[in-house]
Design an enzyme around this catalytic site. Structure first.
Site, PDB file in Angstrom:
ATOM      1  N   HIS A  98       0.838  -1.201   0.000  1.00 29.58           N
ATOM      2  CA  HIS A  98       0.000   0.000   0.000  1.00 29.58           C
ATOM      3  C   HIS A  98       0.867   1.242   0.000  1.00 29.58           C
ATOM      4  O   HIS A  98       1.953   1.257   0.563  1.00 29.58           O
ATOM      5  CB  HIS A  98      -0.967  -0.001   1.187  1.00 29.58           C
ATOM      6  CG  HIS A  98      -0.297  -0.218   2.502  1.00 29.58           C
ATOM      7  ND1 HIS A  98       0.093  -1.472   2.938  1.00 29.58           N
ATOM      8  CD2 HIS A  98       0.068   0.648   3.474  1.00 29.58           C
ATOM      9  CE1 HIS A  98       0.658  -1.360   4.130  1.00 29.58           C
ATOM     10  NE2 HIS A  98       0.672  -0.088   4.468  1.00 29.58           N
ATOM     11  N   HIS A 100       1.069   5.243   0.997  1.00 31.45           N
ATOM     12  CA  HIS A 100       0.501   6.273   1.869  1.00 31.45           C
ATOM     13  C   HIS A 100       0.539   7.625   1.162  1.00 31.45           C
ATOM     14  O   HIS A 100       1.568   8.011   0.601  1.00 31.45           O
ATOM     15  CB  HIS A 100       1.330   6.408   3.147  1.00 31.45           C
ATOM     16  CG  HIS A 100       1.262   5.226   4.057  1.00 31.45           C
ATOM     17  ND1 HIS A 100       0.356   5.127   5.086  1.00 31.45           N
ATOM     18  CD2 HIS A 100       1.984   4.084   4.102  1.00 31.45           C
ATOM     19  CE1 HIS A 100       0.534   3.980   5.734  1.00 31.45           C
ATOM     20  NE2 HIS A 100       1.522   3.325   5.148  1.00 31.45           N
TER      21      HIS A 100
END
Ligand code: 5GP
Ligand code: ZN
Length: 138
Positions: A98, A100
């Site tokens: 992922h 950010h």
């Protein structure tokens, strides 16, 4: 698979979704570092960014760019940090890739991402290191 972010993508765990397409899913971090802290992930499960190939990573970052531009304009931001904790040693806590997007604002400390680690090792080995890494591309 017993993966928190796969469950969020599947809708088994609720999230504050901000964007979704065939390849990525984006939602607000539940423990935001700043207002608007957004997480972008590929729907397909990969553990770490370096487990993806170039094509997959390019698709991910194409979406990250689109989402970051929208977060920026919607929240009227002047800047943000965009980054990945790649691997447990680097602070990755959820083992599903992922990215950010962390909005930055005046008065928030204004430190850059380099302040995460400040060991400042000797630069003597830079030529050797650069040669070693540049010679390792396939
Ligand atoms: P990492 O440290 O792995 O790069 O980041 C994981 C992020 O996921 C953390 O910022 C954490 O706040 C966020 N997070 C963990 N669990 C949940 C959850 O259930 N929902 C949401 N929206 N974010 C989560
Ligand atoms: Zn997953």
């Amino acid at each position: 698979m017993d993966c928190l972010f796969c469950k969020i993508v599947a809708g088994e765990i609720p999230s504050h979704k901000v964007y979704e397409d065939d390849f990525v899913y984006a939602f607000l971090d539940i423990y935001p570092c700043s207002e608007g802290h957004t997480i972008v992930l590929p729907k397909k499960h990969f553990g770490r960014f370096t487990d993806m190939n170039e094509e997959e990573a390019a698709a991910l970052f194409s979406s990250v760019n689109k989402i970051a531009r929208t977060v920026e304009s919607t929240l009227g931001l002047e800047g943000m940090n965009i980054g990945i904790n790649n691997g447990e040693i680097a602070g990755q806590t959820v083992p599903h890739v992922h990215v950010h997007i962390i909005p930055r604002r005046a008065g928030d400390g204004e430190g850059n991402m380099h302040t995460i680690v400040e060991l400042h090792p000797s630069t003597d080995k830079l030529p050797e290191l650069a040669e070693k890494i540049s010679n390792s591309f396939e």
